[in-house]
Design an enzyme around this catalytic site. Structure first.
Site, PDB file in Angstrom:
ATOM      1  CB  CYS A  50      21.842  62.382  62.707  1.00 14.96           C
ATOM      2  SG  CYS A  50      22.293  60.970  63.732  1.00 14.96           S
TER       3      CYS A  50
ATOM      4  CG  HIS B  64      23.380  57.444  59.986  1.00 13.74           C
ATOM      5  ND1 HIS B  64      23.579  58.757  59.634  1.00 13.74           N
ATOM      6  CD2 HIS B  64      22.472  57.470  61.006  1.00 13.74           C
ATOM      7  CE1 HIS B  64      22.840  59.536  60.396  1.00 13.74           C
ATOM      8  NE2 HIS B  64      22.152  58.774  61.240  1.00 13.74           N
TER       9      HIS B  64
ATOM     10  CG  HIS C  48      17.290  61.125  58.834  1.00 13.21           C
ATOM     11  ND1 HIS C  48      18.513  61.761  58.791  1.00 13.21           N
ATOM     12  CD2 HIS C  48      17.262  60.441  60.011  1.00 13.21           C
ATOM     13  CE1 HIS C  48      19.194  61.492  59.898  1.00 13.21           C
ATOM     14  NE2 HIS C  48      18.461  60.687  60.649  1.00 13.21           N
TER      15      HIS C  48
END
Length: 738
Positions: A48, A224, A183
């Site tokens: 990520c 995401h 995040h």
């Protein structure tokens, strides 16, 4: 994080494209291949945090000087259900299908797809190049190692250490940060650890003043994006800086009970709020489930700009190009407009016709004009506007000092009489060489060159046959020997078949001949004055049908060039240049002595320059041979005045021809800009910024609507499987095999 594209091909479909089509290492290499990028190139996979780590690597490369610009970012495409299944079994995905960051209802993340790319440059280079600078950036990265277990758990300790390292290294005061793009995935374990780490850092006991600052996550808006998650957050912050707004973070009506936002001074924007601060600072977090962390600090960039007011009129014409910029692709449909005010620009755009460039390969041909094209005052405007043009004139002047006592540069400034037989030809040569230097400065270089009469001297120099000092020697001696030649007359004839004129001239053999062939319908007769006068009289007294459309024009020259009046000059120039030997040409060079592509001895020997003076000029034939049928041919006239446009329609009937003059009488800068605009419209790309003293910023404009054809390959077996059909049986799982 995932490599789903490579799974779109079944074993039965494997071929020689499979290796390059499905390899993640080739993904970045393919971008370099398409755009011919030759610096460091790599694909980064840290899950990520991949896109921000890629940006971190790019900054290191830029600082090392390994490249001057970096293209980096991330992309995430959801193509198969396999990753969904794995992440669901790992209990990472949200049952509600939403990233509810910082919310009491947070239950995992929702996968999103998209692509984000940014261009990075050293700030000094971006300022020099006139780029549109969004912000300045510093980054840092570290790894959790084995500070936590399991390895997929976030490490608050390493997150705080990363923040400390980044801010200390960059010398940034954390109190100045206005906004934190977290995040913020919406996972039960991740959000509390991240916010606590941020809070402990930004409310460090060494920092006396507690400041309220916004914190948010773009994942609540778009999901995401995994490998592209970091750059998505970065782009969000850049857009907020540009629009002076803090955007809303969703699902924050009921906050996570394990996060003490009030203690840390964090505020989640639940509405659109103003960001009024002039210098804006923000940061972006991006963490990976393997422990690779990355943090970015962005600082808004403010530069002094000058707004053009409605009534303002520029002292000089400005170029406005539509359909392309230095930093963007140049498309097929283009338009360039010259204006000195917004009103003039608007009026021209009202009646503008956009030109679609030819898909044929472009062929650029420089055509150097001959005698009689100089005019008093020429070159002054371009010398005042462009140092490269002025410098080339002065360089020629320095070589000319060996042969004359006067200064070419000074006499051009003083409007010296160009009809002076010792000045006009040399001034024309100098103008031509300086124009080519200017075009090259603008990024325009020829594929082929040809010259008419004296134009062949400049053409051969540009082609690399002669150095500039050698070319100056040739033009000087050529001018001297022809200045001694006197007598005779030259008559320009248009709209009369040249074949018929050649028949008329048989009775004047030895006294008059065709000295210059422009086209099958245009030529120049050169010879004794009485013979040329008689020919002119004969043409004017022919029947009405014969003389219909004919135009006659006597050239104001001191002698009949390219006739027997230059026999002595031919011999003398060969003696003056004895011992000189030129090199082979670097680019295609067409001879107007033969009308064909130059042979080995053409241009490079004294003998050639004798024939250049005496033999007829096969200009039309040379122009015809310079063009290529399968190309779009752009003829750029190099000289003080255009000569080709009047005969181009007689030479070509196809639509693959364009003629562009470089200079016109008393309109040097305007003509140059118009020529650059026409070349741009025809598909050539100009280095626009060299037209101005300092780099010009590109103006934003509405986005283009592209044709969105899909080219994603999915094998037939996999297509059926994605539809729930077993490839081998062609049965849906809801049906039994009978």
């Amino acid at each position: 994080m995932n490599n789903e594209y490579s799974t779109l091909t079944f074993e039965t479909d494997l071929n020689h494209y499979s290796v390059t089509g499905g390899s993640t290492g080739i993904t970045s290499a393919r971008v370099s291949y398409i755009f011919d990028l030759r610096g460091p190139c790599m694909s980064v996979d840290t899950a990520c945090s991949s896109s921000l780590v890629a940006i971190y690597q790019a900054i290191l490369v830029l600082k090392a000087g390994d490249c001057n610009m970096a293209v980096c970012g991330g992309v995430n495409a959801l193509l198969t259900p396999s990753a969904f299944i794995q992440l669901s079994r790992a209990r990472m995905l949200s049952r509600t299908g939403q990233c509810q960051a910082f919310s009491a209802r947070a239950d995992g993340y929702a996968r999103g797809e998209g692509c984000g790319i940014v261009l990075l440059k050293r700030l000094s280079d971006a300022i020099k190049d006139g780029d549109n600078i969004w912000a300045t950036i510093v980054t840092g990265t570290n790894q959790d190692g084995r500070t936590v277990s399991p390895m997929t758990a976030p490490s608050g300790e390493q997150q705080r250490q990363l923040l400390k390292t980044v801010y200390e290294k960059a010398g940034i005061d954390p109190r100045e940060i206005d906004y934190i793009e977290a995040h913020g995935t919406g996972t039960v374990a991740g959000d509390p650890v991240e916010v606590k780490s941020l809070g402990m850092f930004f409310t460090d006991p060494h920092i006396q003043k507690k400041k309220k600052r916004y914190i948010g996550s773009v994942k609540t808006n778009i999901g995401h994006l995994e490998s592209a998650a970091g750059v998505a957050g970065l782009i969000k912050v850049l857009l907020m800086m540009k629009n002076n707004k803090f955007v809303k973070t969703l699902f924050a009506d009921e906050l996570h009970p394990d996060i003490d936002f009030q203690k840390f001074g964090f505020v989640i924007p639940t509405d659109l709020n103003d960001w009024d601060r002039k210098r804006k600072l923000a940061c972006v977090n991006s963490f990976a489930f393997g422990g690779t962390n990355c943090h970015v600090v962005l600082s808004s960039y403010t530069e002094i700009t000058t707004e053009i007011e409605k009534g303002h009129v520029s002292k000089q014409p400005l170029m406005f190009c539509f359909s392309g910029q230095d930093q963007k692709d140049h498309f097929q449909v283009r338009k360039a407009v010259i204006a000195t005010s917004l009103e003039e620009l608007a009026n021209k755009l009202k009646r503008v016709n956009m030109l679609e460039t030819s898909y044929k390969p472009k062929r650029l041909i420089f055509v150097f004009g001959g005698m009689g094209i100089a005019w008093m005052g020429m070159c002054k405007e371009l010398m005042s506007q462009f140092q490269v043009f002025k410098g080339k004139i002065q360089e020629i002047d320095s070589y000319l000092n060996e042969y004359v006592t006067w200064s070419l540069y000074e006499q051009l400034l003083d409007d010296y009489n160009v009809e002076d037989t010792m000045f006009g030809p040399i001034a024309t040569f100098a103008c031509q060489v300086a124009l080519v230097a200017l075009w090259k400065h603008l990024g325009i270089k020829p594929d082929c060159v040809l010259g008419q009469s004296i134009g062949e001297v400049a053409a051969s120099h540009i082609a690399g046959v002669w150095s500039l000092s050698e070319a100056v020697k040739i033009i000087f001696h050529r001018t001297v020997v022809l200045a001694k030649a006197t007598g005779g007359k030259m008559l320009l004839i248009r709209n009369k078949p040249v074949e018929k004129l050649e028949m008329m001239l048989t009775k004047y053999e030895g006294r008059a001949n065709i000295g210059l062939y422009y086209s099958p319908q245009s030529c120049v007769i050169s010879g004794d004055t009485d013979a040329v006068d008689q020919i002119e009289k004969d043409l004017l007294t022919t029947s009405t049908d014969e003389k219909h459309g004919i135009t006659l024009h006597t050239l104001r020259l001191q002698t009949a060039f390219h006739s027997h009046h230059t026999d002595n000059a031919k011999q003398e120039i060969q003696r003056k240049l004895v011992g000189m030997q030129g090199d082979s040409s670097d680019i295609e060079l067409i001879s107007t002595v033969s009308g064909k592509r130059a042979q080995e001895e053409d241009f490079s020997t004294p003998h050639y320059w004798g024939t250049n003076i005496r033999d007829p000029v096969q200009f039309g034939k040379a122009v015809g041979n310079a063009a290529k049928e399968k190309s779009f041919n752009i003829f750029v006239e190099i000289g003080p005045k255009p000569v080709l446009d009047s005969c181009i329609n007689d030479l070509f009937t196809e639509d693959n021809i364009a003629v562009v003059p470089s200079m016109k009488r008393n309109s040097e800068l305007n003509c140059l800009l118009e020529a650059a605009g026409k070349m741009y419209e025809h598909g050539l790309n100009i280095t626009w910024n060299v037209l101005y003293d300092r780099p010009q910023r590109n103006t934003e404009y509405p986005k283009y609507r592209f044709c969105r054809n899909k080219h994603l390959y999915v094998s037939e077996d996999l297509r059926q499987q994605l539809m729930g059909i077993q490839p081998k049986t062609n049965l849906h799982p809801f049906f039994e095999d009978s």
